[in-house]
Design a protein around this motif. Structure first.
Motif, PDB file in Angstrom:
ATOM      1  N   VAL A 155       0.833  -1.201   0.000  1.00 29.75           N
ATOM      2  CA  VAL A 155       0.000   0.000   0.000  1.00 29.75           C
ATOM      3  C   VAL A 155       0.870   1.254   0.000  1.00 29.75           C
ATOM      4  CG1 VAL A 155      -1.816   1.271   1.197  1.00 29.75           C
ATOM      5  CG2 VAL A 155      -1.799  -1.235   1.251  1.00 29.75           C
ATOM      6  N   THR A 156       0.641   2.112  -0.976  1.00 32.49           N
ATOM      7  CA  THR A 156       1.341   3.392  -1.084  1.00 32.49           C
ATOM      8  C   THR A 156       0.319   4.465  -1.475  1.00 32.49           C
ATOM      9  OG1 THR A 156       1.827   3.129  -3.437  1.00 32.49           O
ATOM     10  CG2 THR A 156       3.444   2.223  -1.890  1.00 32.49           C
ATOM     11  N   LYS A 157       0.783   5.679  -1.586  1.00 31.03           N
ATOM     12  CA  LYS A 157      -0.115   6.764  -1.983  1.00 31.03           C
ATOM     13  C   LYS A 157      -0.728   6.511  -3.354  1.00 31.03           C
ATOM     14  CE  LYS A 157       2.017  10.544   0.657  1.00 31.03           C
ATOM     15  NZ  LYS A 157       2.759  11.825   0.561  1.00 31.03           N
ATOM     16  N   GLU A 201      -2.770   8.917   9.483  1.00 33.58           N
ATOM     17  CA  GLU A 201      -4.232   8.923   9.452  1.00 33.58           C
ATOM     18  C   GLU A 201      -4.764   8.001   8.359  1.00 33.58           C
ATOM     19  OE1 GLU A 201      -2.534  12.078  11.601  1.00 33.58           O
ATOM     20  OE2 GLU A 201      -2.268  11.647   9.449  1.00 33.58           O
ATOM     21  N   GLU A 202      -4.071   7.969   7.220  1.00 29.45           N
ATOM     22  CA  GLU A 202      -4.485   7.087   6.138  1.00 29.45           C
ATOM     23  C   GLU A 202      -4.273   5.625   6.521  1.00 29.45           C
ATOM     24  OE1 GLU A 202      -5.894   6.502   2.023  1.00 29.45           O
ATOM     25  OE2 GLU A 202      -6.240   7.812   3.736  1.00 29.45           O
ATOM     26  N   TYR A 203      -3.201   5.342   7.270  1.00 29.35           N
ATOM     27  CA  TYR A 203      -2.992   3.990   7.790  1.00 29.35           C
ATOM     28  C   TYR A 203      -4.202   3.555   8.609  1.00 29.35           C
ATOM     29  CZ  TYR A 203       1.910   2.938   6.665  1.00 29.35           C
ATOM     30  OH  TYR A 203       3.063   2.624   6.021  1.00 29.35           O
ATOM     31  N   ASN A 208      -8.805   0.171   9.352  1.00 28.46           N
ATOM     32  CA  ASN A 208     -10.184   0.036   9.818  1.00 28.46           C
ATOM     33  C   ASN A 208     -11.072  -0.505   8.702  1.00 28.46           C
ATOM     34  OD1 ASN A 208     -11.026   1.086  12.676  1.00 28.46           O
ATOM     35  ND2 ASN A 208      -9.355   2.436  12.022  1.00 28.46           N
ATOM     36  N   TRP A 209     -10.810  -0.082   7.472  1.00 25.20           N
ATOM     37  CA  TRP A 209     -11.527  -0.651   6.328  1.00 25.20           C
ATOM     38  C   TRP A 209     -11.242  -2.143   6.217  1.00 25.20           C
ATOM     39  CZ3 TRP A 209      -9.214  -3.009   2.100  1.00 25.20           C
ATOM     40  CH2 TRP A 209     -10.060  -3.350   1.036  1.00 25.20           C
ATOM     41  N   PRO A 342       7.200   5.225  13.980  1.00 24.17           N
ATOM     42  CA  PRO A 342       6.926   6.577  13.502  1.00 24.17           C
ATOM     43  C   PRO A 342       5.636   6.725  12.697  1.00 24.17           C
ATOM     44  CG  PRO A 342       8.553   5.542  12.094  1.00 24.17           C
ATOM     45  CD  PRO A 342       8.284   4.570  13.217  1.00 24.17           C
ATOM     46  N   SER A 343       5.003   5.623  12.316  1.00 28.90           N
ATOM     47  CA  SER A 343       3.825   5.706  11.452  1.00 28.90           C
ATOM     48  C   SER A 343       2.541   5.325  12.171  1.00 28.90           C
ATOM     49  CB  SER A 343       4.006   4.807  10.220  1.00 28.90           C
ATOM     50  OG  SER A 343       5.084   5.243   9.438  1.00 28.90           O
ATOM     51  N   CYS A 344       2.527   5.504  13.484  1.00 25.56           N
ATOM     52  CA  CYS A 344       1.346   5.167  14.273  1.00 25.56           C
ATOM     53  C   CYS A 344       0.658   6.445  14.739  1.00 25.56           C
ATOM     54  CB  CYS A 344       1.732   4.317  15.480  1.00 25.56           C
ATOM     55  SG  CYS A 344       0.324   3.852  16.520  1.00 25.56           S
TER      56      CYS A 344
END
Length: 353
Positions: A155-157, A201-203, A208-209, A342-344
């Motif tokens: 998963v990336t942008k 936030e996107e993570y 959640n999806w 760092p990505s939480c």
């Protein structure tokens, strides 16, 4: 022997050679053979050691593992030793003969990397025109032979908005599972970290999806390199009035987040043993020390097995035994694999006071 921590999954980079040019490649793959690749005899010796002490799933990866002329000999040997074997491939080299040999060699599952719902997005990510169509041809050959396969997606942008479409595609192709990999800045991934990694936030939104979809899809869903998913599972289950058992509850139940060095490890093409393929910290080399000794006694693995050694937000987080934070992303951000993830986006309760 410490039976609490046994290797469940061993990812083995059998070669760095590959026919694609993926923008996120962990292995920094190349189009020629590395002179320091382990030989077939060396690989057999390591398999002997692993099979004597443990019964993990051995995932043969690369680069592109199908570039090794002896890949099916390796698979057959491992299967003959009682190990479950899997193949991680980009799928483009699976013709009719390869699919037949995959089945004959005892490989129990194949993962096919698909990073877009169509050729336009996938080929852009993989760097070679036609790679999407060739991967789907490989899928068709596997189905013809009755070989179970899963879809792996990073998963990336550039593909975050396509995840729902990729799930639909995996279902329609007849996959048994969809594994989402959250981008880790290692290898070529370092170069695209700033431009391609999705926000915290996107993570949260994607995971959640993923949780919601796990209730409706027939596919086995697994979030990889996203340990905070296990925090989300517990949070969502609590809201729904459910009681979940995790292995940290002392029972054989749901797995925890980051398993680097606790249930998972990685062997490089030259024999270096790392906590995972995305954490470039060598705990030893199988040409120098037997695998089981590295697994049992390496200081790096011992530190990863103690959540009380985590620092920063992860160190005081109430979910540290369930999540643990991605140790590879921590290493990339700070040079210390025990530092905070760092990505939480989650703020530990102790930091809210």
């Amino acid at each position: 022997m410490n039976m609490k921590h046994v290797p469940r999954l061993i990812f083995w980079e059998l070669t760095k050679q590959c026919n694609l040019a993926c923008i996120h490649c962990r292995a920094e793959a190349r189009d020629d053979i590395s002179e320091d690749e382990l030989t077939l005899d060396e690989i057999r010796s390591v398999i002997d050691d692993i099979a004597f002490f443990y019964k993990p799933i051995l995932i043969m990866t690369g680069g592109e593992p199908l570039y090794r002329d002896d890949i099916f000999e390796i698979a057959s040997y491992a299967s003959g030793k009682g190990l479950k074997t899997a193949l991680a491939t980009n799928g483009t080299l699976i013709d009719e003969l390869a699919a037949q040999r995959i089945k004959q060699s005892g490989i129990e599952r194949v993962s096919i990397s698909l990073d877009g719902k169509n050729s336009s997005s996938h080929d852009d990510f993989r760097g070679i025109p036609g790679s999407f169509d060739r991967a789907l041809q490989g899928v068709a050959r596997l189905r013809q032979e009755g070989v179970p396969f899963q879809v792996n997606t990073t998963v990336t942008k550039r593909n975050a908005e396509e995840i729902s479409g990729i799930l639909d595609m995996a279902e329609s192709l007849g996959a048994c599972a969809l594994h989402l990999f959250m981008l880790v800045p290692v290898g070529c991934g370092v170069e695209i970290a700033e431009s391609e990694m999705i926000s915290k936030e996107e993570y949260e939104r994607v995971l959640n999806w993923f949780y919601d979809k796990s209730k409706t899809t027939r596919l086995e869903l697994k979030a990889t390199c996203a340990p905070h998913y296990y925090r989300i599972i517990r949070q969502r289950a609590r809201k729904e009035g459910k009681r979940l058992l995790f292995e940290t509850d002392g029972l054989s139940a749901m797995t925890r987040g980051c398993l680097a060095g606790t249930g998972v490890c990685f062997i490089s093409h030259r024999g270096e043993v790392q906590p995972c393929g995305y954490l470039p910290v060598a705990a030893g080399n199988v040409l120098v020390k037997p695998f089981h000794e590295i697994w049992e006694s390496s200081p790096e693995f011992e530190s990863l097995r103690d959540p009380d050694r985590l620092t920063g937000a992860c160190g005081i987080c109430e979910y540290k035994k369930i999540c643990g934070g991605c140790r590879a992303r921590a290493f990339y951000a700070s040079g210390d694999f025990l530092s905070e993830e760092p990505s939480c986006a989650y703020t530990p309760a102790r930091m809210k006071k």
